[in-house]
Design an enzyme around this catalytic site. Structure first.
Site, PDB file in Angstrom:
ATOM      1  N   GLY A  12      14.754  55.457   0.004  1.00  0.00           N
ATOM      2  CA  GLY A  12      15.549  55.894   1.146  1.00  0.00           C
ATOM      3  C   GLY A  12      17.002  55.471   1.131  1.00  0.00           C
ATOM      4  CB  SER A  13      19.398  54.165  -1.386  1.00  0.00           C
ATOM      5  OG  SER A  13      19.380  55.148  -2.383  1.00  0.00           O
ATOM      6  CG  ASN A  14      20.650  59.657  -1.626  1.00  0.00           C
ATOM      7  OD1 ASN A  14      21.837  59.934  -1.680  1.00  0.00           O
ATOM      8  ND2 ASN A  14      19.917  59.397  -2.708  1.00  0.00           N
ATOM      9  CG  ASN A 103      16.213  68.642  -2.942  1.00  0.00           C
ATOM     10  OD1 ASN A 103      15.785  67.580  -2.495  1.00  0.00           O
ATOM     11  ND2 ASN A 103      16.042  69.006  -4.211  1.00  0.00           N
ATOM     12  CG  HIS A 105      17.465  67.600  -8.793  1.00  0.00           C
ATOM     13  ND1 HIS A 105      16.087  67.512  -8.695  1.00  0.00           N
ATOM     14  CD2 HIS A 105      17.754  67.601 -10.115  1.00  0.00           C
ATOM     15  CE1 HIS A 105      15.574  67.480  -9.905  1.00  0.00           C
ATOM     16  NE2 HIS A 105      16.567  67.529 -10.781  1.00  0.00           N
TER      17      HIS A 105
HETATM   18  C1  GAR Z   1      17.543  60.341  -5.517  1.00  0.00           C
HETATM   19  O1  GAR Z   1      18.153  59.986  -6.710  1.00  0.00           O
HETATM   20  C2  GAR Z   1      17.381  61.840  -5.434  1.00  0.00           C
HETATM   21  O2  GAR Z   1      18.374  62.534  -6.120  1.00  0.00           O
HETATM   22  C3  GAR Z   1      16.046  62.050  -6.068  1.00  0.00           C
HETATM   23  O3  GAR Z   1      15.270  60.982  -5.637  1.00  0.00           O
HETATM   24  C4  GAR Z   1      16.101  59.839  -5.472  1.00  0.00           C
HETATM   25  C5  GAR Z   1      15.755  59.207  -4.160  1.00  0.00           C
HETATM   26  O4  GAR Z   1      16.399  57.980  -4.043  1.00  0.00           O
HETATM   27  N1  GAR Z   1      15.500  63.317  -5.709  1.00  0.00           N
HETATM   28  C6  GAR Z   1      14.731  64.035  -6.535  1.00  0.00           C
HETATM   29  O5  GAR Z   1      14.430  63.674  -7.635  1.00  0.00           O
HETATM   30  C7  GAR Z   1      14.282  65.369  -5.956  1.00  0.00           C
HETATM   31  N2  GAR Z   1      13.737  66.195  -7.005  1.00  0.00           N
HETATM   32  P1  GAR Z   1      16.514  57.277  -2.640  1.00  0.00           P
HETATM   33  O6  GAR Z   1      15.121  57.245  -2.051  1.00  0.00           O
HETATM   34  O7  GAR Z   1      17.039  55.902  -2.945  1.00  0.00           O
HETATM   35  O8  GAR Z   1      17.461  58.088  -1.815  1.00  0.00           O
END
Ligand code: GAR
Length: 347
Positions: A12-14, A103, A105
């Site tokens: 969940g950092s994003n 989304n 990616h």
């Molecule tokens: C992120 O790097 C995002 O781009 C990726 O998951 C990670 C989640 O990180 N998304 C995908 O791969 C979607 N196909 P987070 O939980 O730290 O935000």
């Protein structure tokens, strides 16, 4: 205020970055977080940030999209941001929110997208293929996996000694910049399409201060510090109990709007300099007309920035700078020409 939701399945950092980017301003508010897993770090993080978080089991995402839609509607959600969300979004939700689901990616789509390509898998595949460039993409969600129109994309360099982990860290850094940018763009486009529905007007009973009125006229933020988000909600980990229970006495939106604050959203990308003070100085001391042009561009810097048009904001900043120089040069020239001519008695 435009409400948005984040969907997340992991760290969940994003999601955290989106909350920190927007929830202290009064334009965009992350009002809801939905997850498809029960024991994931994002749940606790969102709870600490005061964002209502609801877990729906995978079966609900698969078989009962109407339950998701009902929650989104009840929170007046206008835009959805998938921040590392791993379940498929059903057609019913995509159709209802057409052009409004983003989304993120971790690759330069269309490369390294599709089934099985998520998180660490992507970075591993990029390193194994010996790529020299990777990056991150924010795109609109359609019924085809990772194939919707690209909203923002940014590259990072892959160095020979990069590991999947070091590449992931670099990609995360650009994700924190481009995701808020893409959300701002999408919200601005949505608000343009449906201005009456989505733009909440300032309550009429709240008088604007002179500072507020000038800030609004010139399109610049005033310096009112942001209000801390005091909302608290308890997450219920019972799959059948999907209702979050309010635990704190104050809700953010009530506090912020009722005080009529004009604090702007914190952006992860800094606003370019407006040069407003310099423009005004040039208008008064040097050459008036180019100075006024500089003031107009100064005002545009912030208005473009808060519309989510970062390139436009940077252009306006550059133009303000140029017109300040023009004003200064013309001012100096006219004064230096005027003085000798005046001394010679010609004027
Ligand atoms: C992120 O790097 C995002 O781009 C990726 O998951 C990670 C989640 O990180 N998304 C995908 O791969 C979607 N196909 P987070 O939980 O730290 O935000």
């Amino acid at each position: 205020m435009t409400n948005i939701a984040v969907f997340a399945s992991g760290t969940g950092s994003n999601a955290v970055n989106l909350v920190k980017s927007f929830n202290s301003g009064n334009r965009i508010h992350v009002a809801l977080c939905l997850t498809d897993r029960e024991d994931i770090p994002v749940i606790e993080k969102m709870r600490e940030l005061g964002v209502e978080t609801i877990y729906f089991p995978r079966s609900v995402w698969k078989e009962n999209p109407q339950a998701i839609l009902d929650v989104l509607k009840s929170h007046d959600i206008k835009v959805i941001a998938l921040a590392g969300f791993l379940s498929f979004i059903k057609e019913e939700i995509i159709n209802e929110y057409e052009g409004r689901i983003l989304n993120i990616h971790p690759s330069l789509l269309p490369a390294y997208g599709g089934k099985g390509m998520h998180g660490g898998n992507v970075h591993k595949a990029v390193i194994e293929a010996g790529e020299t460039k990777s990056g991150a993409t924010v795109h609109l969600v359609t019924n085809d996996l990772d194939a919707g129109p690209i909203v923002v994309q940014r590259e990072v360099e892959v160095l020979p000694d990069d590991s999947p982990e070091s590449l992931e860290a670099k990609v995360h850094e650009v994700e924190y910049l481009i995701f808020p940018e893409a959300v701002m763009k999408t919200v601005a486009a949505f608000n343009k399409q449906t201005p009456s529905e989505s733009n909440t007007p300032t309550p009429p009973d709240i008088p604007k201060s002179v500072d507020d009125a000038w800030a609004e006229t010139l399109g610049i933020p005033n310096n009112v510090p942001p209000i801390p988000n005091t909302a608290q909600t308890h997450f219920s980990s019972q799959p059948n109990n999907m209702s979050p229970t309010p635990a704190g006495p104050t809700s953010y939106s009530a506090t912020a709007s009722s005080m009529g604050q004009r604090s702007m959203a914190l952006q992860s990308e800094q606003m370019p300099p407006t040069y407003l003070v310099w423009s005004i100085i040039m208008t008064i001391l040097c050459c008036t007309i180019p100075g006024i042009v500089a003031i107009i561009f100064s005002a545009k810097v912030s208005s473009k920035y808060y519309e989510g048009d970062l390139d436009g904001s940077r252009r306006a900043s550059r133009n303000a700078e140029i017109w300040i120089i023009v004003s200064f040069v013309l001012g100096v020239l006219s004064n230096t020409l005027y003085l000798p001519l005046a001394l010679a008695g010609l004027f």
